[in-house]
Design a protein around this motif. Structure first.
Motif, PDB file in Angstrom:
ATOM      1  N   PRO A  20       0.844  -1.217   0.000  1.00  0.00           N
ATOM      2  CA  PRO A  20       0.000   0.000   0.000  1.00  0.00           C
ATOM      3  C   PRO A  20       0.870   1.255   0.000  1.00  0.00           C
ATOM      4  N   SER A  21       0.528   2.191  -0.867  1.00  0.00           N
ATOM      5  CA  SER A  21       1.371   3.371  -1.062  1.00  0.00           C
ATOM      6  C   SER A  21       1.578   4.169   0.220  1.00  0.00           C
ATOM      7  N   LEU A  22       0.566   4.181   1.100  1.00  0.00           N
ATOM      8  CA  LEU A  22       0.695   4.931   2.339  1.00  0.00           C
ATOM      9  C   LEU A  22       1.778   4.342   3.247  1.00  0.00           C
ATOM     10  N   ASN A  23       2.038   3.027   3.119  1.00  0.00           N
ATOM     11  CA  ASN A  23       3.011   2.361   3.982  1.00  0.00           C
ATOM     12  C   ASN A  23       4.336   2.095   3.272  1.00  0.00           C
ATOM     13  N   LEU A  24       4.477   2.586   2.056  1.00  0.00           N
ATOM     14  CA  LEU A  24       5.639   2.209   1.238  1.00  0.00           C
ATOM     15  C   LEU A  24       6.951   2.665   1.870  1.00  0.00           C
ATOM     16  N   ASP A  25       7.000   3.934   2.334  1.00  0.00           N
ATOM     17  CA  ASP A  25       8.261   4.439   2.876  1.00  0.00           C
ATOM     18  C   ASP A  25       8.705   3.642   4.102  1.00  0.00           C
ATOM     19  N   LEU A  26       7.760   3.351   4.969  1.00  0.00           N
ATOM     20  CA  LEU A  26       8.092   2.572   6.162  1.00  0.00           C
ATOM     21  C   LEU A  26       8.543   1.156   5.781  1.00  0.00           C
ATOM     22  N   HIS A  27       7.828   0.566   4.807  1.00  0.00           N
ATOM     23  CA  HIS A  27       8.194  -0.795   4.380  1.00  0.00           C
ATOM     24  C   HIS A  27       9.587  -0.825   3.753  1.00  0.00           C
ATOM     25  N   VAL A  28       9.869   0.123   2.888  1.00  0.00           N
ATOM     26  CA  VAL A  28      11.168   0.158   2.213  1.00  0.00           C
ATOM     27  C   VAL A  28      12.295   0.305   3.218  1.00  0.00           C
ATOM     28  N   ALA A  29      12.094   1.144   4.213  1.00  0.00           N
ATOM     29  CA  ALA A  29      13.127   1.341   5.230  1.00  0.00           C
ATOM     30  C   ALA A  29      13.408   0.040   5.978  1.00  0.00           C
ATOM     31  N   HIS A  30      12.321  -0.668   6.340  1.00  0.00           N
ATOM     32  CA  HIS A  30      12.497  -1.931   7.063  1.00  0.00           C
ATOM     33  C   HIS A  30      13.039  -3.030   6.151  1.00  0.00           C
ATOM     34  N   CYS A  31      12.511  -3.110   4.943  1.00  0.00           N
ATOM     35  CA  CYS A  31      12.874  -4.189   4.009  1.00  0.00           C
ATOM     36  C   CYS A  31      14.344  -4.071   3.615  1.00  0.00           C
ATOM     37  N   SER A  32      14.792  -2.863   3.311  1.00  0.00           N
ATOM     38  CA  SER A  32      16.179  -2.672   2.881  1.00  0.00           C
ATOM     39  C   SER A  32      17.155  -2.971   4.012  1.00  0.00           C
ATOM     40  N   LEU A  33      16.712  -2.724   5.238  1.00  0.00           N
ATOM     41  CA  LEU A  33      17.609  -2.907   6.379  1.00  0.00           C
ATOM     42  C   LEU A  33      17.685  -4.371   6.814  1.00  0.00           C
ATOM     43  N   LYS A  34      16.557  -5.081   6.735  1.00  0.00           N
ATOM     44  CA  LYS A  34      16.489  -6.417   7.326  1.00  0.00           C
ATOM     45  C   LYS A  34      16.537  -7.560   6.314  1.00  0.00           C
ATOM     46  N   LEU A  35      16.067  -7.325   5.086  1.00  0.00           N
ATOM     47  CA  LEU A  35      15.898  -8.424   4.135  1.00  0.00           C
ATOM     48  C   LEU A  35      16.873  -8.318   2.974  1.00  0.00           C
ATOM     49  N   GLU A  36      17.099  -9.465   2.343  1.00  0.00           N
ATOM     50  CA  GLU A  36      18.026  -9.549   1.210  1.00  0.00           C
ATOM     51  C   GLU A  36      17.475 -10.576   0.226  1.00  0.00           C
ATOM     52  N   LYS A  37      17.538 -10.252  -1.056  1.00  0.00           N
ATOM     53  CA  LYS A  37      17.015 -11.165  -2.076  1.00  0.00           C
ATOM     54  C   LYS A  37      18.088 -12.214  -2.418  1.00  0.00           C
ATOM     55  N   CYS A  38      17.679 -13.482  -2.358  1.00  0.00           N
ATOM     56  CA  CYS A  38      18.595 -14.557  -2.742  1.00  0.00           C
ATOM     57  C   CYS A  38      18.877 -14.453  -4.238  1.00  0.00           C
ATOM     58  N   LYS A  39      20.154 -14.443  -4.609  1.00  0.00           N
ATOM     59  CA  LYS A  39      20.538 -14.271  -6.008  1.00  0.00           C
ATOM     60  C   LYS A  39      20.233 -15.505  -6.853  1.00  0.00           C
ATOM     61  N   ILE A  40      19.940 -16.637  -6.191  1.00  0.00           N
ATOM     62  CA  ILE A  40      19.702 -17.880  -6.944  1.00  0.00           C
ATOM     63  C   ILE A  40      18.210 -18.134  -7.136  1.00  0.00           C
ATOM     64  N   CYS A  41      17.448 -18.093  -6.042  1.00  0.00           N
ATOM     65  CA  CYS A  41      16.022 -18.419  -6.146  1.00  0.00           C
ATOM     66  C   CYS A  41      15.121 -17.200  -6.064  1.00  0.00           C
ATOM     67  N   GLY A  42      15.669 -16.023  -5.694  1.00  0.00           N
ATOM     68  CA  GLY A  42      14.884 -14.802  -5.650  1.00  0.00           C
ATOM     69  C   GLY A  42      14.051 -14.628  -4.405  1.00  0.00           C
ATOM     70  N   LEU A  43      14.122 -15.555  -3.438  1.00  0.00           N
ATOM     71  CA  LEU A  43      13.363 -15.410  -2.203  1.00  0.00           C
ATOM     72  C   LEU A  43      13.982 -14.329  -1.328  1.00  0.00           C
ATOM     73  N   MET A  44      13.129 -13.669  -0.562  1.00  0.00           N
ATOM     74  CA  MET A  44      13.611 -12.680   0.390  1.00  0.00           C
ATOM     75  C   MET A  44      13.898 -13.400   1.699  1.00  0.00           C
ATOM     76  N   VAL A  45      15.112 -13.277   2.177  1.00  0.00           N
ATOM     77  CA  VAL A  45      15.513 -13.934   3.416  1.00  0.00           C
ATOM     78  C   VAL A  45      16.144 -12.892   4.327  1.00  0.00           C
ATOM     79  N   PRO A  46      16.052 -13.090   5.649  1.00  0.00           N
ATOM     80  CA  PRO A  46      16.731 -12.162   6.559  1.00  0.00           C
ATOM     81  C   PRO A  46      18.230 -12.128   6.271  1.00  0.00           C
ATOM     82  N   LYS A  47      18.796 -10.923   6.313  1.00  0.00           N
ATOM     83  CA  LYS A  47      20.217 -10.793   5.985  1.00  0.00           C
ATOM     84  C   LYS A  47      21.090 -11.639   6.892  1.00  0.00           C
ATOM     85  N   LYS A  48      20.717 -11.746   8.170  1.00  0.00           N
ATOM     86  CA  LYS A  48      21.548 -12.514   9.094  1.00  0.00           C
ATOM     87  C   LYS A  48      21.471 -14.017   8.821  1.00  0.00           C
ATOM     88  N   HIS A  49      20.466 -14.444   8.046  1.00  0.00           N
ATOM     89  CA  HIS A  49      20.310 -15.863   7.731  1.00  0.00           C
ATOM     90  C   HIS A  49      20.646 -16.177   6.276  1.00  0.00           C
TER      91      HIS A  49
END
Length: 317
Positions: A20-49
């Motif tokens: 939702p556009s109203l929550n986009l900025d908050l989501h992007v801030a959290h997603c970029s900080l905590k999640l990372e896209k797997c380069k092989i399968c494309g799944l989003m996984v926690p960066k620490k994992h």
């Protein structure tokens, strides 16, 4: 960024999800900080994992059957469905074979014949199911080609098939007359086994080499060393009498008794028994050698002997 309504969604550039556009900025801030896209399968996984995810899913592992390298998460599917060395059963003899060899084996095995219990004719195994579905055991409606023919067409069929088909003199199969010689050479011609020089029919040569040849190589169940089948029994009589130490009770057990011993051994009573046997052995040794003299007496006797020896040599000098 323009103000958007509650129903408007936008795509997150990090995880490619609609947010939702109203929550986009908050989501992007959290997603970029905590999640990372797997380069092989494309799944989003926690960066620490991320490393754990790669090792669990995508790390290259070697198949223990064919030595092919596959991703870890695909290994089970590879072994069950794709590995050329996985074991499959022949549909005719039910003998397990590597998948890579199965087609060639079934081409030979399917040409073997067995006696139909209904009509007493020899039927190739590859045609057995079809034959049994139409065979009623009667010889009136079955021509020499073992096919069920309507009674109204029986005479016409016999006239048509007799000049063109010929019964194999070895097994009774009906083969085209022009291919009779080729059928004999391909199926029944005598050939010599390259292992034992025994003469067998060509179609049973592969089965003979695998199951019946006395010179086929088989493995000793105790030492896993390969031997000709004719020598295996004599070897295993000797090899099975070798003893190895049980890791539970520390007793030496004959290899031929090892499986039965391991099923009943709990490691407790056997250890007690071993200790008792060691105590009895020490007692027997002590009884055999007799009581040992006290150490002081031994030293005194040795000292007296040395003094007497010295006096003797002085007097002699």
């Amino acid at each position: 960024m323009a103000v958007a309504s509650d129903q408007t969604t936008s795509i997150c550039n990090n995880c490619d999800r609609e947010i939702p556009s109203l929550n986009l900025d908050l989501h992007v801030a959290h997603c970029s900080l905590k999640l990372e896209k797997c380069k092989i399968c494309g799944l989003m996984v926690p960066k620490k994992h991320a490393d754990k995810h790669f090792l669990k899913k995508h790390a290259p592992v070697t198949c223990s059957l064919c030595n092919e390298t596959v991703e870890r998460e695909e290994l089970a599917v590879h072994k069950g469905e794709n590995c050329p060395q996985r074991m499959l059963a022949c549909e005719y003899c039910e003998f397990p074979l590597p998948a890579i060899d199965l087609i060639e084996h079934q081409e030979v095995c399917g040409n073997r014949t067995e006696l139909c219990h209904l009509c007493s004719r020899y039927i190739m195994l590859r045609e057995r199911n079809v034959h049994e579905s139409r065979c009623n055991g009667s010889t009136n409606n079955i021509t020499e080609s073992s096919r069920a023919i309507p009674s109204s067409n029986h005479n016409f069929h016999v006239v048509h098939s007799s000049p063109k088909l010929e019964k194999c003199k070895t097994r009774g199969d009906m083969v085209p007359e022009k291919d009779a010689e080729e059928h004999f050479l391909r199926t029944h011609a005598p050939v010599a086994c390259s292992f034992c020089n025994e003469t067998v029919e060509r179609e049973v040569l592969a089965v003979h080499k695998r199951e019946n040849c006395p010179q086929r190589v088989v493995t000793c169940e105790y030492c896993k060393h390969p031997f000709p089948a004719i020598d295996l029994f004599k070897h295993q009589e000797v090899c099975g009498n070798r003893a190895e130490r049980c890791h539970l009770c520390s007793k030496y057990i004959r290899l031929c008794d090892r499986n039965a011993h391991e099923r009943r051994c709990n490691g407790k009573s056997s250890r007690n028994t071993s200790q008792a046997e060691r105590d009895r052995g020490a007692l027997r040794t002590q009884q055999h050698e007799g009581p040992k003299p006290p150490r002081v007496l031994t030293i005194a006797i040795t000292g007296i002997a040395v003094v007497l020896g010295a006096l003797f040599y002085q007097r002699k000098a």
